[in-house]
Design an enzyme around this catalytic site. Structure first.
Site, PDB file in Angstrom:
ATOM      1  CG  ASP A 252      -1.991   0.984   1.225  1.00 49.33           C
ATOM      2  OD1 ASP A 252      -2.778   0.950   0.266  1.00 49.33           O
ATOM      3  OD2 ASP A 252      -2.068   1.829   2.143  1.00 49.33           O
TER       4      ASP A 252
ATOM      5  CD  GLU B  28      -2.269   2.534  -3.441  1.00 46.71           C
ATOM      6  OE1 GLU B  28      -3.353   3.071  -3.682  1.00 46.71           O
ATOM      7  OE2 GLU B  28      -1.762   2.517  -2.301  1.00 46.71           O
TER       8      GLU B  28
END
Ligand SMILES: *[C@@H]1O[C@H](CO)[C@@H](O)[C@H](O)[C@H]1NC(C)=O
Ligand SMILES: *[C@@H]1O[C@H](CO)[C@@H](O)[C@H](O)[C@H]1NC(C)=O
Ligand SMILES: *[C@@H]1O[C@H](CO)[C@@H](O)[C@H](O)[C@H]1NC(C)=O
Length: 536
Positions: free
Chosen positions: A226, A250
Site C-alpha cells: 500500500d 501501489e
C-alpha cells in the site's frame, strides 16, 4: 460445509507452525492471474445473516479468512491462479471514527499481530495451505508507510514502533511535493495516519525481520504494498530482499508513464500496479467517453520503453479505490473488450471481486459491495473472465507468449488491434448495438490462407491477402481473439468437431437452438454465434 477431508487437513494444520510458500519470483508471478478480495466483503461464514451489509455504513460485514477458504471454488473455476487479500494485520480498535470502522484492513495499529476480526493464525495458515493444495498463490496486502490514529498526538505504545522518534513529526501533506508526500502524514485531523520514518535504521531492520517472518510463517507468495510511493524509494530494495517474494507496489497515478515507471527496477520495487494502463483503458473503452484508442496505443508503447519489465505489471480495471467499471460505462461490451485487452497484453491481470457480478458502486465506500448478494452467479462477465483465463493459462502453458511484447497493429476510431506472440486481439469500443457498415481492418503478419480461430467463440477463419483481417460489427461490438488453429490442436480450447468447418469469406450461421438459451446482453456477448465477422 467442511468435508471430512477438510477436518483432517485442519487438525493436521493446527499442529504446524509454518506453511511452506512457493517463494514465488517475479517470473512465476508473470504467469498468474489474480482475484482481489477485501476479506470482510467476499464471503460470510456459514449461518451468518446475508441481509445485513450496507457499504454506506463503513463497518464490518463479517467475511473471514475461513470464509474465503470455503469459497475458493468460485475463484478457481474462473481460472484464477492467485488471490490478493486485504491487509491481515491488527487494525485500530476503538469507537467508530467519522470515517467508520477499519473493515478494509488499512488502518494499521500493530503490524506484529494479526487482525482477530478475520480469524486466527491457524485460519490464515489453513487458507494458505488450501491455496497451495490448489496450486494457487497467496498475495497479502501490507501497509508499511503509516499507522492509524485518531489524533495527531497518539499513544505510540500501541503500535509496533512504540517510540515517537520512529515517526516523522506531524505535518499535513502538500500534494505534488514528493518530499511532503513521503514525510508528512496521510489522512486528516480526524483520522491522521502517522508516517513511519522508514529512514530510521531501527525501523528498517525491524521491518526486515517482521516481513521475513510474516512471509515464512503464513506461506505468503507475494506482497501488495500500500502507498508505496509515499515511502522513500531506497527503502524498498532491502525490504523486498528480506521478504524473499514478489512485491507489487501501489503507485497511484494517471497516464503519466514516466513518473510511475521510476518505481520499478533494482533500485525500487519488482513491480507496480499499472495505473497508466488503467487510465488508458478508460480513455479507450468507456462508453460514453473519449474512445481514444490512440492514447491506449501510446501508453502501451511508452510502457515498453520506460518500465524495466512490463510482463510483471499489475493490470486492472477496478480496485477498492476507484469506481467500478460498470459505474463509468454501463454497456457490457465496453467492459468485455477492455477486459479482453487487459488479459491479452503484457502484465498480470487482476480482477477485483464483484466486477464479474457487474457491481456498479462509485467511490469508497460504494465500491466495496459485499459479494454474497450476487449468489456467486456464473454471469456472462464471470464466464468471459473464465474464458480469458483459460486462454491465457493455455498460452502460458504451451508457448512463450507471456514474455513476448505486445505490438500495436492498428488504431482506428472503432477500436484497436494488437498482437502478442501468436495472438491477434481485435477490440472495439463501439458498444453493443449492431452497426451495419462498421468494421475494423487489421493487417497481421500471417500468411494469406492461414487458419485462425476466434477463441472467444470457436469460429474459424482464414487470413486474407497480405495478412488482412476484417472484423464486422453487424451484430454488435464483441471482442475478437485470434490464434492459429494449429496452436490449439490437441488442447482444451475449441477442439475440432465435425460441425466446425472452415468458413471462407463468410460467416457461419448460429444454430436456432442457441437463441433460446441466451438472454438480453448475453445475446450480444461473447458466446453468441451470430458474431458478424468476415474474413476476406
Ligand atoms: C487522444 O490521445 C492522444 C494521446 O494521449 C492525444 O494526443 C489526442 O489529442 C487525443 N485525442 C482526442 C480526440 O482526445
Ligand atoms: C455510480 O455510483 C453511484 C454511487 O454508488 C450511484 O449513485 C450511481 O447510480 C452509479 N451509477 C451507475 C451507472 O451505476
Ligand atoms: C443491417 O442490415 C441488415 C441487412 O441489410 C438489415 O436487415 C438490418 O435492419 C440493418 N440493421 C441496422 C441497425 O441498420
Amino acid at each position: 460445509m467442511p468435508t471430512f477431508k477438510h477436518l483432517v487437513t485442519w487438525t493436521f494444520l493446527a499442529a504446524q507452525t509454518v506453511v511452506p510458500a512457493f517463494a514465488a519470483t517475479a517470473e512465476e508471478w508473470s504467469k498468474r492471474s489474480i482475484y482481489q478480495i477485501i476479506t470482510d466483503r467476499f464471503a460470510l461464514p456459514p449461518g451468518a445473516d446475508p441481509t445485513q451489509c450496507n457499504p454506506g455504513e463503513h463497518t464490518w460485514c463479517g467475511g473471514t479468512w475461513n470464509s474465503i477458504r470455503l469459497n475458493l471454488d468460485y475463484i478457481q473455476s474462473a481460472g484464477f491462479t492467485a488471490i490478493w487479500i486485504s491487509p491481515i494485520n491488527q487494525n485500530y480498535i476503538g469507537p467508530k471514527t467519522p470515517y467508520g470502522d477499519p473493515y478494509h484492513g488499512y488502518w494499521i495499529q500493530d503490524n506484529s499481530q494479526l487482525n482477530a476480526r478475520f480469524g486466527t493464525a491457524d485460519d490464515l495458515k489453513a487458507l494458505s495451505k488450501e491455496l497451495h493444495a490448489r496450486k494457487m498463490f497467496l498475495m497479502v496486502d501490507i501497509v508499511v508507510n503509516n499507522v492509524m490514529a485518531t489524533s495527531t498526538t497518539p499513544d505510540y505504545s500501541k503500535y509496533m514502533f512504540k517510540d515517537k522518534s520512529m515517526y516523522h513529526p506531524y505535518c499535513p501533506i502538500h500534494w505534488g511535493i514528493p518530499e511532503s508526500e513521503q514525510n508528512c502524514w496521510f489522512g486528516d485531523q480526524k483520522v491522521p495516519l502517522p508516517d513511519v520514518d522508514t529512514t530510521n535504521p531501527t525501523v528498517v531492520s525491524t521491518y526486515h525481520t517482521w516481513i521475513r517472518q510474516l512471509v515464512q510463517e503464513y506461506g505468503i507468495d507475494g506482497l501488495r504494498i500500500d502507498a508505496a510511493k509515499h515511502v522513500n524509494k531506497d527503502f524498498w530494495p532491502g525490504f523486498v530482499e528480506a521478504a524473499g517474494v514478489f512485491c507489487i507496489g501501489e503507485v497511484y497515478g494517471g497516464m503519466e508513464v514516466d513518473t510511475i515507471a521510476q518505481w520499478q527496477g533494482p533500485n525500487a520495487l519488482p513491480s507496480v500496479l499499472n495505473y497508466p494502463l488503467y487510465a488508458a483503458l478508460k480513455e479507450a473503452f468507456v462508453i460514453p467517453g473519449n474512445r481514444n484508442t490512440t492514447a491506449l496505443a501510446e501508453v502501451l508503447t511508452q510502457e515498453q520503453e520506460k518500465f524495466v519489465d512490463t510482463t510483471v505489471l499489475g493490470n486492472f480495471m477496478e480496485n477498492h479505490d476507484v469506481p467500478r467499471w460498470h459505474n463509468l460505462s454501463v454497456d457490457p461490451q465496453s467492459m468485455y473488450n477492455a477486459m479482453a485487452f487487459m488479459f491479452m497484453t503484457d502484465g498480470i491481470p487482476i480482477v477485483y471481486a464483484g466486477q464479474e457480478q457487474y457491481f456498479s458502486g462509485n467511490s469508497d465506500p460504494w465500491n466495496r459491495e459485499p459479494l454474497w448478494p450476487s449468489g456467486y452467479a456464473k454471469t456472462p462477465a464471470y464466464e468471459l473472465i473464465a474464458r480469458l483465463n483459460l486462454v491465457r493459462n493455455y498460452l502460458i502453458h504451451s508457448t512463450d507468449w507471456v514474455t513476448r511484447p505486445t505490438d500495436v497493429l492498428t488504431v482506428s476510431e472503432n477500436g484497436i488491434g494488437v498482437m502478442k506472440g501468436p495472438v491477434v486481439s481485435i477490440l472495439t469500443n463501439i458498444g453493443s448495438p449492431p452497426r451495419n457498415g462498421s468494421s475494423l481492418a487489421v493487417q497481421s503478419p500471417y500468411q494469406s490462407s492461414t487458419a485462425l480461430v476466434d477463441v472467444m467463440n470457436c469460429r474459424q477463419f482464414v487470413v486474407g491477402s497480405d495478412g488482412w483481417l476484417d472484423v464486422e460489427y453487424t451484430k454488435g461490438g464483441v471482442a475478437t481473439i485470434l490464434l492459429p488453429r494449429d496452436l490449439l490442436s490437441g488442447g482444451p480450447i475449441c477442439p475440432p468437431s465435425p460441425n466446425s468447418q472452415n468458413v471462407k469469406g463468410g460467416q457461419k450461421q448460429a444454430s436456432s437452438g442457441m437463441k433460446t438459451v441466451v438472454l438480453g446482453e448475453w445475446a450480444l456477448g461473447l458466446l453468441t454465434l451470430l458474431t458478424g465477422i468476415m474474413m476476406w
